[in-house]
Design a protein around this motif. Structure first.
Motif, PDB file in Angstrom:
ATOM      1  N   SER A   1      -1.835 -21.233 -24.760  1.00 38.49           N
ATOM      2  CA  SER A   1      -1.642 -22.558 -25.323  1.00 38.49           C
ATOM      3  C   SER A   1      -2.445 -22.632 -26.612  1.00 38.49           C
ATOM      4  N   SER A   2      -1.982 -23.428 -27.544  1.00 39.87           N
ATOM      5  CA  SER A   2      -2.751 -23.620 -28.786  1.00 39.87           C
ATOM      6  C   SER A   2      -4.048 -24.381 -28.490  1.00 39.87           C
ATOM      7  N   ASP A   3      -4.071 -25.102 -27.395  1.00 40.63           N
ATOM      8  CA  ASP A   3      -5.275 -25.809 -26.951  1.00 40.63           C
ATOM      9  C   ASP A   3      -5.923 -24.972 -25.849  1.00 40.63           C
ATOM     10  N   ILE A   4      -7.098 -24.450 -26.119  1.00 39.40           N
ATOM     11  CA  ILE A   4      -7.774 -23.539 -25.185  1.00 39.40           C
ATOM     12  C   ILE A   4      -7.955 -24.160 -23.804  1.00 39.40           C
ATOM     13  N   LYS A   5      -8.071 -25.489 -23.736  1.00 39.98           N
ATOM     14  CA  LYS A   5      -8.234 -26.167 -22.445  1.00 39.98           C
ATOM     15  C   LYS A   5      -7.019 -25.996 -21.541  1.00 39.98           C
ATOM     16  N   ASN A   6      -5.876 -25.719 -22.146  1.00 41.17           N
ATOM     17  CA  ASN A   6      -4.636 -25.611 -21.376  1.00 41.17           C
ATOM     18  C   ASN A   6      -4.255 -24.179 -21.023  1.00 41.17           C
ATOM     19  N   MET A   7      -5.089 -23.214 -21.357  1.00 39.00           N
ATOM     20  CA  MET A   7      -4.797 -21.824 -20.998  1.00 39.00           C
ATOM     21  C   MET A   7      -5.071 -21.629 -19.509  1.00 39.00           C
ATOM     22  N   THR A   8      -4.109 -20.996 -18.821  1.00 40.99           N
ATOM     23  CA  THR A   8      -4.242 -20.802 -17.379  1.00 40.99           C
ATOM     24  C   THR A   8      -3.905 -19.359 -17.011  1.00 40.99           C
ATOM     25  N   THR A   9      -4.247 -18.998 -15.771  1.00 37.11           N
ATOM     26  CA  THR A   9      -3.835 -17.714 -15.221  1.00 37.11           C
ATOM     27  C   THR A   9      -3.252 -17.946 -13.831  1.00 37.11           C
ATOM     28  N   ASN A  10      -2.358 -17.063 -13.447  1.00 39.22           N
ATOM     29  CA  ASN A  10      -1.653 -17.194 -12.171  1.00 39.22           C
ATOM     30  C   ASN A  10      -2.374 -16.363 -11.098  1.00 39.22           C
ATOM     31  N   LEU A  11      -3.284 -17.003 -10.381  1.00 41.31           N
ATOM     32  CA  LEU A  11      -4.021 -16.309  -9.317  1.00 41.31           C
ATOM     33  C   LEU A  11      -3.200 -16.158  -8.045  1.00 41.31           C
ATOM     34  N   LYS A  12      -2.091 -16.855  -7.965  1.00 38.92           N
ATOM     35  CA  LYS A  12      -1.219 -16.824  -6.776  1.00 38.92           C
ATOM     36  C   LYS A  12      -0.338 -15.571  -6.749  1.00 38.92           C
ATOM     37  N   ALA A  13      -0.169 -14.922  -7.914  1.00 39.82           N
ATOM     38  CA  ALA A  13       0.737 -13.771  -7.994  1.00 39.82           C
ATOM     39  C   ALA A  13       0.117 -12.632  -8.811  1.00 39.82           C
ATOM     40  N   PRO A  14      -0.889 -11.960  -8.249  1.00 40.91           N
ATOM     41  CA  PRO A  14      -1.528 -10.868  -8.990  1.00 40.91           C
ATOM     42  C   PRO A  14      -0.587  -9.676  -9.183  1.00 40.91           C
ATOM     43  N   ILE A  15      -0.840  -8.953 -10.254  1.00 41.03           N
ATOM     44  CA  ILE A  15      -0.120  -7.709 -10.506  1.00 41.03           C
ATOM     45  C   ILE A  15      -1.045  -6.577 -10.089  1.00 41.03           C
ATOM     46  N   LEU A  16      -0.524  -5.717  -9.224  1.00 39.10           N
ATOM     47  CA  LEU A  16      -1.293  -4.585  -8.699  1.00 39.10           C
ATOM     48  C   LEU A  16      -0.801  -3.317  -9.373  1.00 39.10           C
ATOM     49  N   ILE A  17      -1.743  -2.499  -9.850  1.00 38.45           N
ATOM     50  CA  ILE A  17      -1.390  -1.240 -10.497  1.00 38.45           C
ATOM     51  C   ILE A  17      -2.213  -0.128  -9.875  1.00 38.45           C
ATOM     52  N   ASN A  18      -1.525   0.875  -9.317  1.00 37.05           N
ATOM     53  CA  ASN A  18      -2.205   2.081  -8.857  1.00 37.05           C
ATOM     54  C   ASN A  18      -2.456   2.915 -10.106  1.00 37.05           C
ATOM     55  N   ILE A  19      -3.714   2.967 -10.541  1.00 43.49           N
ATOM     56  CA  ILE A  19      -4.036   3.625 -11.802  1.00 43.49           C
ATOM     57  C   ILE A  19      -3.915   5.148 -11.724  1.00 43.49           C
TER      58      ILE A  19
ATOM     59  N   VAL B   1       0.852  -1.196   0.000  1.00 47.86           N
ATOM     60  CA  VAL B   1       0.000   0.000   0.000  1.00 47.86           C
ATOM     61  C   VAL B   1       0.887   1.246   0.000  1.00 47.86           C
ATOM     62  N   GLN B   2       1.927   1.228   0.819  1.00 45.85           N
ATOM     63  CA  GLN B   2       2.857   2.355   0.880  1.00 45.85           C
ATOM     64  C   GLN B   2       3.657   2.505  -0.404  1.00 45.85           C
ATOM     65  N   GLU B   3       4.240   1.408  -0.888  1.00 49.85           N
ATOM     66  CA  GLU B   3       5.079   1.466  -2.083  1.00 49.85           C
ATOM     67  C   GLU B   3       4.292   1.887  -3.321  1.00 49.85           C
ATOM     68  N   LEU B   4       3.028   1.468  -3.392  1.00 54.77           N
ATOM     69  CA  LEU B   4       2.190   1.831  -4.530  1.00 54.77           C
ATOM     70  C   LEU B   4       1.453   3.159  -4.323  1.00 54.77           C
ATOM     71  N   GLU B   5       1.638   3.749  -3.141  1.00 52.32           N
ATOM     72  CA  GLU B   5       1.017   5.042  -2.804  1.00 52.32           C
ATOM     73  C   GLU B   5      -0.511   5.000  -2.954  1.00 52.32           C
ATOM     74  N   VAL B   6      -1.107   3.911  -2.466  1.00 52.69           N
ATOM     75  CA  VAL B   6      -2.551   3.710  -2.567  1.00 52.69           C
ATOM     76  C   VAL B   6      -3.273   4.541  -1.509  1.00 52.69           C
ATOM     77  N   VAL B   7      -4.248   5.320  -1.956  1.00 56.43           N
ATOM     78  CA  VAL B   7      -5.075   6.106  -1.050  1.00 56.43           C
ATOM     79  C   VAL B   7      -6.448   5.444  -0.899  1.00 56.43           C
ATOM     80  N   LYS B   8      -7.014   4.986  -2.032  1.00 55.22           N
ATOM     81  CA  LYS B   8      -8.333   4.350  -2.026  1.00 55.22           C
ATOM     82  C   LYS B   8      -8.252   3.002  -2.737  1.00 55.22           C
ATOM     83  N   PRO B   9      -8.956   1.997  -2.230  1.00 53.91           N
ATOM     84  CA  PRO B   9      -8.919   0.670  -2.866  1.00 53.91           C
ATOM     85  C   PRO B   9      -9.311   0.700  -4.341  1.00 53.91           C
ATOM     86  N   GLU B  10     -10.232   1.579  -4.716  1.00 54.53           N
ATOM     87  CA  GLU B  10     -10.678   1.627  -6.107  1.00 54.53           C
ATOM     88  C   GLU B  10      -9.610   2.162  -7.066  1.00 54.53           C
TER      89      GLU B  10
END
Length: 160
Positions: free
Chosen positions: A109-127, A89-98
């Motif tokens: 993946s070329s096979d749609i069944k094998n497409m995944t996302t990494n929910l364990k390591a989200p990327i946070l961006i202070n917009i 929160v400090q490093e990203l200078e977040v004031v409001k959660p939104e």
């Protein structure tokens, strides 16, 4: 009366895989620590994947070959939630959660069944401040390779 007009310079990023994208200094997101695997890259822009409303690209403006496919974790799991540690929160200078945009990386993946996302390591961006950082969650609730798509069957939905 004197009027001063701020000039915003527009630049072009010619990417290796995602075409040409115009951006200004105001669009640049700074990752002060870089990203895991790309520690030397600090400056990125984000843009939608062409002809697709679900995915976006987080692209380095320092290396035309580095662009990460991203998705909102809420498109995968509606009740996705975690606490942002105070240090982030400090490093990203977040004031409001939104002010925080949460995205996760996608493994294609070329096979749609094998497409995944990494929910364990989200990327946070202070917009508002245009600062970003990747957070590694310390819990077993989310997977590094969460399937993106489900298959409809007579027995109900089944993740691929």
């Amino acid at each position: 009366m004197i009027y001063i007009k701020e000039l915003i310079s527009t630049m072009e990023l010619v990417t290796k895989y995602h075409g040409v994208h115009k951006y200004s200094d105001e669009d640049v997101i700074v990752f002060k620590k870089g990203l895991p695997g790309f520690k030397e890259l600090k400056r990125f822009i984000i843009f939608p994947l062409e002809k697709n409303e679900v995915f976006s690209i987080l692209h380095s403006i320092e290396d035309i070959e580095i662009g990460l496919v991203m998705v909102s974790p809420y498109a995968v799991i509606q009740d996705y939630e975690f606490k942002i540690p105070d240090i982030y929160v400090q490093e990203l200078e977040v004031v409001k959660p939104e002010d925080v945009l949460v995205l996760t990386t996608v493994t294609l993946s070329s096979d749609i069944k094998n497409m995944t996302t990494n929910l364990k390591a989200p990327i946070l961006i202070n917009i508002k401040e245009k600062l970003g950082e990747q957070l590694i969650l310390d819990n077993g609730k989310y997977k590094i390779k969460e399937p993106l798509f489900t298959i409809k069957s007579s027995r109900g939905d089944k993740k691929c």
